[in-house]
Write a protein that holds these residues in place. Structure first.
Motif, PDB file in Angstrom:
ATOM      1  N   VAL A   1     -59.513 -38.873  48.673  1.00 59.18           N
ATOM      2  CA  VAL A   1     -60.112 -37.938  49.622  1.00 59.18           C
ATOM      3  C   VAL A   1     -60.099 -38.557  51.008  1.00 59.18           C
ATOM      4  O   VAL A   1     -60.400 -39.737  51.174  1.00 59.18           O
ATOM      5  CB  VAL A   1     -61.565 -37.595  49.237  1.00 59.18           C
ATOM      6  N   THR A   2     -59.747 -37.759  52.019  1.00 59.03           N
ATOM      7  CA  THR A   2     -59.891 -38.159  53.415  1.00 59.03           C
ATOM      8  C   THR A   2     -60.806 -37.159  54.094  1.00 59.03           C
ATOM      9  O   THR A   2     -60.796 -35.968  53.766  1.00 59.03           O
ATOM     10  CB  THR A   2     -58.536 -38.181  54.133  1.00 59.03           C
ATOM     11  N   ALA A   3     -61.626 -37.620  55.037  1.00 59.09           N
ATOM     12  CA  ALA A   3     -62.601 -36.743  55.678  1.00 59.09           C
ATOM     13  C   ALA A   3     -62.774 -37.120  57.137  1.00 59.09           C
ATOM     14  O   ALA A   3     -62.619 -38.280  57.527  1.00 59.09           O
ATOM     15  CB  ALA A   3     -63.945 -36.827  54.955  1.00 59.09           C
TER      16      ALA A   3
ATOM     17  N   ALA B   1     -62.478 -32.157  54.920  1.00 61.71           N
ATOM     18  CA  ALA B   1     -62.093 -33.131  53.899  1.00 61.71           C
ATOM     19  C   ALA B   1     -60.948 -32.554  53.086  1.00 61.71           C
ATOM     20  O   ALA B   1     -60.884 -31.339  52.855  1.00 61.71           O
ATOM     21  CB  ALA B   1     -63.274 -33.477  52.992  1.00 61.71           C
TER      22      ALA B   1
ATOM     23  N   THR C   1     -67.687 -34.839  49.393  1.00 64.16           N
ATOM     24  CA  THR C   1     -67.461 -35.674  50.566  1.00 64.16           C
ATOM     25  C   THR C   1     -67.816 -34.922  51.838  1.00 64.16           C
ATOM     26  O   THR C   1     -68.435 -35.476  52.755  1.00 64.16           O
ATOM     27  CB  THR C   1     -65.997 -36.132  50.621  1.00 64.16           C
TER      28      THR C   1
ATOM     29  N   ASP D   1     -71.613 -34.795  52.118  1.00 61.64           N
ATOM     30  CA  ASP D   1     -72.177 -36.068  52.577  1.00 61.64           C
ATOM     31  C   ASP D   1     -71.964 -36.249  54.078  1.00 61.64           C
ATOM     32  O   ASP D   1     -72.867 -36.706  54.799  1.00 61.64           O
ATOM     33  CB  ASP D   1     -71.551 -37.232  51.818  1.00 61.64           C
ATOM     34  N   GLY D   2     -70.773 -35.906  54.557  1.00 64.76           N
ATOM     35  CA  GLY D   2     -70.478 -36.078  55.977  1.00 64.76           C
ATOM     36  C   GLY D   2     -71.351 -35.186  56.850  1.00 64.76           C
ATOM     37  O   GLY D   2     -71.926 -35.645  57.850  1.00 64.76           O
TER      38      GLY D   2
END
Length: 223
Positions: free
Chosen positions: A23-25, A184, A206, A209-210
């Motif tokens: 995962v990228t966010a 994300a 994710t 959370d961000g």
């Protein structure tokens, strides 16, 4: 015998893929007027926008943000989305909900609305707009039953993208005071060696959370 050997191999393959997808966010923040002492005794409500015809902001995502904020600062009173919508019915239904901060004046001019907002001690309203969608999929899988038992073989993969925007309204000053954007993306996998085992990328979690971290920074007195 081969079927049993492959079954023993499956956990090894899963372990090699580390158990979760990638995962990228990113989170962008644009705050206009950050409170200096947090919310205090007042409350904040987080609502999902559901005005578009092709998607809705998921209720479980809204709940996730609320829980994230309360875990970070238990003194913040997060009013439940359903509780707020029921108390303010029908003023926050999709067809009647305010779309701009200027609409707050129209709402506050309604005595029942002003009274219920005061009863709930609602100071901040956070509108969350967006959704998580599946972007692509590839691979194949076959399942069958043979003399040695049933099993599936193959490999599948798919992507998910989450994009959300949170807009913070201040009921006291009747203005928009902050805006946050988070996105994300991730890739999930489904290897199958006898038993399909999904390896899910926690894309929506994710994003939660961000966005939750940034809202907590804005609302909490524990700076």
């Amino acid at each position: 015998m081969k079927l049993r050997a492959l079954a023993r191999l499956a956990p090894v393959l899963v372990g090699a893929l580390l158990g979760t997808g990638c995962v990228t966010a990113t989170v962008d923040e644009m705050v206009f007027n950050e409170p200096l002492e947090g919310v205090g005794d007042a409350g904040v409500v987080i609502l999902g926008r559901r005005h578009a015809s092709d998607y809705e902001t998921e209720p479980d995502f809204i709940e996730c943000i609320g829980k994230h904020i309360q875990r970070g600062d238990s003194s913040i009173n997060v009013i439940g989305e359903l509780e707020f919508l029921n108390a303010l019915y029908p003023w926050f239904e999709p067809r009647t909900a305010p779309l701009r901060p200027a609409d707050i004046d129209r709402l506050m001019a309604q005595p029942p609305v002003a009274e219920k907002l005061a009863t709930l001690q609602t100071e901040y309203l956070v509108w969350v707009d967006g959704s998580t969608v599946q972007t692509n999929s590839a691979g194949s899988m076959t399942c069958g039953v043979g003399p040695g038992g049933a099993g599936c073989f193959g490999f599948g993969t798919w992507g998910n993208d989450s994009t959300y925007e949170a807009t913070i309204w201040d009921f006291t000053n009747r203005a928009e005071v902050g805006r946050l954007n988070t996105s994300a993306s991730g890739q999930s996998y489904m290897p199958a060696v006898v038993v399909p085992i999904p390896i899910i990328a926690p894309v929506q979690g994710t994003a939660c959370d961000g966005l939750g971290d940034q809202l907590l920074k804005f609302l909490s007195s524990e700076h």
